[in-house]
Design an enzyme around this catalytic site. Structure first.
Site, PDB file in Angstrom:
ATOM      1  N   LEU A 271       0.813  -1.215   0.000  1.00  0.00           N
ATOM      2  CA  LEU A 271       0.000   0.000   0.000  1.00  0.00           C
ATOM      3  C   LEU A 271       0.845   1.263   0.000  1.00  0.00           C
ATOM      4  O   LEU A 271       0.305   2.366  -0.130  1.00  0.00           O
ATOM      5  CB  LEU A 271      -0.931   0.012   1.225  1.00  0.00           C
ATOM      6  CG  LEU A 271      -1.724  -1.275   1.487  1.00  0.00           C
ATOM      7  CD1 LEU A 271      -2.603  -1.104   2.722  1.00  0.00           C
ATOM      8  CD2 LEU A 271      -2.555  -1.667   0.286  1.00  0.00           C
TER       9      LEU A 271
ATOM     10  N   TYR B 141       2.663  10.991 -11.946  1.00  0.00           N
ATOM     11  CA  TYR B 141       2.030  10.067 -11.007  1.00  0.00           C
ATOM     12  C   TYR B 141       1.463   8.850 -11.744  1.00  0.00           C
ATOM     13  O   TYR B 141       1.726   7.704 -11.376  1.00  0.00           O
ATOM     14  CB  TYR B 141       0.928  10.779 -10.238  1.00  0.00           C
ATOM     15  CG  TYR B 141       0.138   9.875  -9.314  1.00  0.00           C
ATOM     16  CD1 TYR B 141       0.726   9.335  -8.178  1.00  0.00           C
ATOM     17  CD2 TYR B 141      -1.197   9.562  -9.585  1.00  0.00           C
ATOM     18  CE1 TYR B 141       0.007   8.505  -7.331  1.00  0.00           C
ATOM     19  CE2 TYR B 141      -1.926   8.741  -8.740  1.00  0.00           C
ATOM     20  CZ  TYR B 141      -1.314   8.217  -7.619  1.00  0.00           C
ATOM     21  OH  TYR B 141      -2.022   7.393  -6.784  1.00  0.00           O
TER      22      TYR B 141
ATOM     23  N   ASN C  94     -11.224   7.370  -5.902  1.00  0.00           N
ATOM     24  CA  ASN C  94     -11.116   8.072  -4.619  1.00  0.00           C
ATOM     25  C   ASN C  94     -11.678   7.188  -3.505  1.00  0.00           C
ATOM     26  O   ASN C  94     -12.787   6.658  -3.621  1.00  0.00           O
ATOM     27  CB  ASN C  94     -11.899   9.384  -4.667  1.00  0.00           C
ATOM     28  CG  ASN C  94     -11.369  10.331  -5.722  1.00  0.00           C
ATOM     29  OD1 ASN C  94     -10.363  10.987  -5.529  1.00  0.00           O
ATOM     30  ND2 ASN C  94     -12.043  10.383  -6.866  1.00  0.00           N
TER      31      ASN C  94
ATOM     32  N   PRO D 170     -42.924  14.575  40.609  1.00  0.00           N
ATOM     33  CA  PRO D 170     -43.946  13.752  41.263  1.00  0.00           C
ATOM     34  C   PRO D 170     -45.305  14.453  41.311  1.00  0.00           C
ATOM     35  O   PRO D 170     -45.391  15.665  41.551  1.00  0.00           O
ATOM     36  CB  PRO D 170     -43.383  13.552  42.676  1.00  0.00           C
ATOM     37  CG  PRO D 170     -41.897  13.679  42.517  1.00  0.00           C
ATOM     38  CD  PRO D 170     -41.718  14.723  41.449  1.00  0.00           C
ATOM     39  N   GLY D 171     -46.367  13.675  41.049  1.00  0.00           N
ATOM     40  CA  GLY D 171     -47.724  14.191  41.108  1.00  0.00           C
ATOM     41  C   GLY D 171     -48.168  14.935  39.865  1.00  0.00           C
ATOM     42  O   GLY D 171     -49.334  15.329  39.764  1.00  0.00           O
TER      43      GLY D 171
END
Length: 370
Positions: free
Chosen positions: A53, A103, A132, A282-283
């Site tokens: 690679l 390249y 890509n 609560p409640g």
């Protein structure tokens, strides 16, 4: 288990491949840019397969293309020949191989060296011409537009689009890694021109790519998630998140406080509705409304509550006692008025899901006590 040599192990593809092979229990020899030829000789004498690679794609001097791509590949092959082991060799090349650039010419030279090695030694060889590649751990501001844009957009930095309609051909890193491992086991995907290929190929314009990445960034504010049913959208989102600044993984939600406690939206989707969460004292009772079309799911994850439902055309009340100690998801059908009451001594935390995003212009929510 096979022993594997990876050249360019510190690169984008190399890191991802090595991570997967290590999970699978392979013994790896990783060749980095600071290693010597002696390291290469030592590793080559021990391994059963080589993933080549390493390469050069943005050198300061154009002559380094040949040195880093063609010449180094030939040197690797010479060392493999010296072992007399017919070691299989896979090379990651480029769709630019053979083009009239320094390249492209250097990558084509590396391909030819590998093909000659296969013919003369009888070793199995695999030449992958990759377009890509995108995914986590790719270096931004180097040679990947996706890595660069993910990095910049997540940091509010500008991006440059010279030709918005230009098309990118893309493969995802996990698909590349899986295909390379398939080749390791002799199950490579060969294309019609003799080169090996990644089966899953994506194409996107630069304009569309920029829009999608900006949508991902904005989703932290809008809370609206894109449709992740398609592989490309899912892969791209995973890639974007991998480039978030480490001190910005978290983001705050808008908590609506009142005398009952608080409520906050968490995530929205045009295709999958939305999730929200509440804290109820609560409640206190929440709800006492019904919907024509909207469906909800209630899940109490902390505390004790009673969820009550009643069909709007009769007086029969249905009670469900729920608790964070015994999780139960409750479907709230349309046409049923419903409420949730905290009947415990501590606050109740409830997770909700609705099958559509709340729209204040058409709320589909009608007050009616259970």
């Amino acid at each position: 288990m096979k022993k594997i040599l990876i050249t360019g192990a510190n690169g984008f593809i190399g890191k991802n491949l090595a991570a997967t092979l290590e999970i699978q229990g392979y013994q790896l020899y990783k060749l980095h840019s600071n290693h010597t030829i002696q390291h290469l000789r030592e590793y080559a004498s021990k391994v059963d397969f080589v993933f080549h690679l390493a390469g050069v794609n943005r050198p300061k001097n154009p002559t380094d293309f040949k040195t880093g791509n063609t010449d180094f590949t030939e040197q690797l092959i010479q060392i493999l020949n010296e072992t007399g082991r017919k070691t299989p060799l896979l090379i990651s090349s480029s769709t630019q191989a053979g083009l009239a650039s320094s390249y492209g010419i250097s990558k084509k030279g590396a391909e030819e060296a590998v093909e000659k090695y296969g013919r003369e030694s009888g070793a199995r060889v695999y030449v992958y011409r990759l377009p890509n590649v995108f995914g986590k751990w790719c270096r931004p501001n180097y040679n990947s537009v996706i890595a660069t844009w993910c990095y910049n957009i997540s940091r509010n930095l500008p991006i440059t689009i010279n030709n918005p309609d230009s098309q990118l051909s893309l493969v995802y890193i996990d698909d590349v890694v899986q295909e390379f491992i398939n080749a390791l086991h002799g199950r490579q995907n060969e294309g019609i021109y003799g080169y090996c290929e990644i089966k899953k190929l994506f194409t996107v314009s630069l304009k569309e790519l920029a829009q999608r990445l900006q949508f991902f960034k904005d989703s932290r504010t809008t809370l609206t998630m894109t449709n992740l049913a398609g592989d490309f959208e899912r892969y791209l989102y995973s890639t974007y998140v991998s480039y978030l600044p480490q001190d910005e993984f978290g983001y705050d939600l808008d908590m609506k406080h009142d005398n009952r406690g608080w409520l906050a939206e968490v995530i929205k989707s045009e295709n999958a509705g939305q999730i929200f969460i509440s804290r109820t004292k609560p409640g206190i009772t929440r709800g006492n409304h019904w919907h024509h079309t909207k469906v909800e799911k209630f899940l109490v994850i902390v505390g004790e509550a009673v969820i009550r439902l009643r069909h709007i055309h009769n007086d029969h009340i249905i009670d469900y006692k729920v608790s964070g100690e015994n999780l139960m998801v409750l479907d709230i059908p349309p046409g049923y008025t419903h409420s949730i009451e905290n009947v415990g001594k501590t606050d109740v935390i409830t997770l909700f899901w609705a099958n559509e995003i709340f729209d204040p212009e058409r709320a589909d929510t009608y007050f009616l006590e259970v």
